[in-house]
Each structure stands twice: as structure tokens, then as C-alpha cells.
Design a protein around this motif. Structure first.
Motif, PDB file in Angstrom:
ATOM      1  N   ASP A   1       0.689  -1.215  -0.078  1.00  0.00           N
ATOM      2  CA  ASP A   1      -0.138  -0.111   0.009  1.00  0.00           C
ATOM      3  C   ASP A   1       0.838   1.452   0.058  1.00  0.00           C
ATOM      4  O   ASP A   1       0.357   2.317  -0.453  1.00  0.00           O
ATOM      5  CB  ASP A   1      -0.779  -0.067   1.021  1.00  0.00           C
ATOM      6  N   LEU A   2       2.200   1.301   0.266  1.00  0.00           N
ATOM      7  CA  LEU A   2       2.865   2.463   0.284  1.00  0.00           C
ATOM      8  C   LEU A   2       3.228   2.739  -1.073  1.00  0.00           C
ATOM      9  O   LEU A   2       3.493   1.902  -1.723  1.00  0.00           O
ATOM     10  CB  LEU A   2       4.291   2.142   0.862  1.00  0.00           C
TER      11      LEU A   2
ATOM     12  N   CYS B   1      10.675  13.366  -2.681  1.00  0.00           N
ATOM     13  CA  CYS B   1      11.557  11.983  -2.424  1.00  0.00           C
ATOM     14  C   CYS B   1      12.984  12.312  -1.713  1.00  0.00           C
ATOM     15  O   CYS B   1      13.439  13.102  -2.467  1.00  0.00           O
ATOM     16  CB  CYS B   1      11.573  11.029  -3.555  1.00  0.00           C
TER      17      CYS B   1
ATOM     18  N   CYS C   1       7.913   6.113  -5.242  1.00  0.00           N
ATOM     19  CA  CYS C   1       8.503   7.333  -5.875  1.00  0.00           C
ATOM     20  C   CYS C   1       8.676   7.036  -7.501  1.00  0.00           C
ATOM     21  O   CYS C   1       9.088   5.917  -8.031  1.00  0.00           O
ATOM     22  CB  CYS C   1       9.910   7.507  -5.394  1.00  0.00           C
TER      23      CYS C   1
ATOM     24  N   ARG D   1      10.239   3.178  -1.728  1.00  0.00           N
ATOM     25  CA  ARG D   1       8.575   3.448  -0.824  1.00  0.00           C
ATOM     26  C   ARG D   1       8.851   4.887  -0.212  1.00  0.00           C
ATOM     27  O   ARG D   1       9.862   5.364   0.115  1.00  0.00           O
ATOM     28  CB  ARG D   1       8.554   2.372   0.121  1.00  0.00           C
ATOM     29  N   VAL D   2       7.710   5.488  -0.540  1.00  0.00           N
ATOM     30  CA  VAL D   2       7.603   6.782   0.033  1.00  0.00           C
ATOM     31  C   VAL D   2       6.239   6.927   0.720  1.00  0.00           C
ATOM     32  O   VAL D   2       5.549   5.845   0.523  1.00  0.00           O
ATOM     33  CB  VAL D   2       7.589   8.008  -1.001  1.00  0.00           C
ATOM     34  N   LYS D   3       6.412   7.915   1.938  1.00  0.00           N
ATOM     35  CA  LYS D   3       5.093   8.069   2.566  1.00  0.00           C
ATOM     36  C   LYS D   3       4.085   9.064   1.590  1.00  0.00           C
ATOM     37  O   LYS D   3       4.217   9.650   1.089  1.00  0.00           O
ATOM     38  CB  LYS D   3       5.466   8.407   3.941  1.00  0.00           C
ATOM     39  N   GLU D   4       2.746   8.790   2.273  1.00  0.00           N
ATOM     40  CA  GLU D   4       1.655   9.567   1.476  1.00  0.00           C
ATOM     41  C   GLU D   4       1.827  11.076   1.764  1.00  0.00           C
ATOM     42  O   GLU D   4       1.596  11.954   0.957  1.00  0.00           O
ATOM     43  CB  GLU D   4       0.206   8.992   2.139  1.00  0.00           C
ATOM     44  N   ASP D   5       2.215  11.559   2.727  1.00  0.00           N
ATOM     45  CA  ASP D   5       2.534  13.113   3.077  1.00  0.00           C
ATOM     46  C   ASP D   5       3.813  13.793   2.648  1.00  0.00           C
ATOM     47  O   ASP D   5       4.103  14.786   3.147  1.00  0.00           O
ATOM     48  CB  ASP D   5       2.066  13.365   4.660  1.00  0.00           C
ATOM     49  N   TRP D   6       4.689  13.041   1.829  1.00  0.00           N
ATOM     50  CA  TRP D   6       6.058  13.363   1.485  1.00  0.00           C
ATOM     51  C   TRP D   6       5.540  14.122   0.125  1.00  0.00           C
ATOM     52  O   TRP D   6       5.055  13.999  -0.546  1.00  0.00           O
ATOM     53  CB  TRP D   6       7.077  12.578   1.466  1.00  0.00           C
TER      54      TRP D   6
END
Length: 171
Positions: free
Chosen positions: A94-95, A112, A98, A104-109
């Protein structure tokens, strides 16, 4: 004190009958327990039958052999473990990734941290994060600068854009 041989014979017979009944009950209960336990641990009817027969034929040594050879987890425990593994994998999948470096990056970033690719843009009105292809903020309904909505004129669409010359001075 004299012992009556008939009384001793009858007492021995009763005690032997109780011991025999206890051993038969123990044997039957071990066979039933083994069958119920293997049904919770294996789906194969042949394995279930062979396990019960092992205990039926060998009695206590058969139970020891069964306890050594039986599957370590029940079918329910295996199912729960599989569900946990799938949930962990789903959480990883689900993550978002980039688009630049595939990490993998977070939703609120917004950017990158690995390759500095821009991931999101900020709404000019409410300052909430928007996906890059979005032309309108889903939170406040403000169109992105430079986007012309069907009901707006070109002047209204260009009003929010700051124009600068080559040196960066506003016009």
C-alpha cells in the motif's frame, strides 16, 4: 486376625476389573483425542486414520510417536498466520513508490528524500497536498494556477499567476 481367601480373591477380582476398565477407558480416550487433534491439524483423511490407528495399536507408545510426528500448528493457526503475513504484505504494497527511484515513500511527502523527485504539490489557497496531475484542489475547490476551468475566462485563470522577467523581478 485371619484372612478369608474368598474375600481376598473377590477383592483382587474387583480391583482387577476396575484397573482393566480404567485402562480401556484410557485407551479409548487416547484414540479419540488423537483423532480430534489430527483433524484440527491435517485435512488428509488417510493421515487422520493412520494417526488414530497408530494410537489404537500401540497405545501409550503410539501417543508418544504421534506427538513427535504431528504437525506443529493447527489448521486454524496456519490460517491466522497466513492472514497476518498477507496483511503485512498488503501494508507494504500500500505504500506508494517514488516515480523516480522506485523506493517506498510516505503519503504526506512532497519530495522523495532519495532522488529529490517532486511527489506532490501544495494548493495555493488551503496549503494542502495535491497529486501532481490534479488541476483543482479536492479540499477547497481552487484550481491550480494556470488552469482554465470551463466556466472561467482566460483573464480569471491567469490572475493567480505571478509573472517575472528573466532576472526574477515581478512585472
Amino acid at each position: 486376625m485371619t484372612f478369608d481367601p474368598v474375600f481376598i480373591a473377590n477383592l483382587t477380582l474387583v480391583l482387577t476389573a476396575f484397573a482393566g476398565a480404567f485402562l480401556v477407558a484410557l485407551w479409548v480416550s487416547l484414540v479419540v483425542w488423537t483423532y480430534r487433534d489430527i483433524r484440527a491439524r491435517a485435512r488428509d483423511p488417510l493421515v487422520q486414520t493412520l494417526s488414530a490407528l497408530l494410537v489404537a495399536v500401540l497405545n501409550l507408545p503410539g501417543v508418544l510417536v504421534y506427538l513427535i510426528l504431528r504437525p506443529p500448528r493447527t489448521l486454524e493457526e496456519e490460517y491466522q498466520r497466513t492472514l497476518e503475513e498477507e496483511a503485512l504484505l498488503q501494508a507494504l504494497e500500500d505504500l506508494p513508490l517514488c516515480p523516480g527511484c522506485e523506493r517506498r515513500v510516505k503519503e504526506d511527502w512532497q519530495i522523495c528524500p532519495n532522488c529529490h523527485t517532486k511527489l506532490k504539490k501544495t494548493c495555493h489557497n488551503c496549503s494542502k497536498l495535491m497529486e501532481l496531475p490534479w488541476n483543482i484542489c479536492p479540499y477547497c475547490g481552487t484550481p491550480a494556477p494556470g488552469v482554465r476551468l470551463e466556466a472561467t475566462s482566460i483573464d480569471d485563470a491567469l490572475r493567480g499567476i505571478k509573472v517575472t522577467d528573466e532576472q526574477g523581478n515581478p512585472n
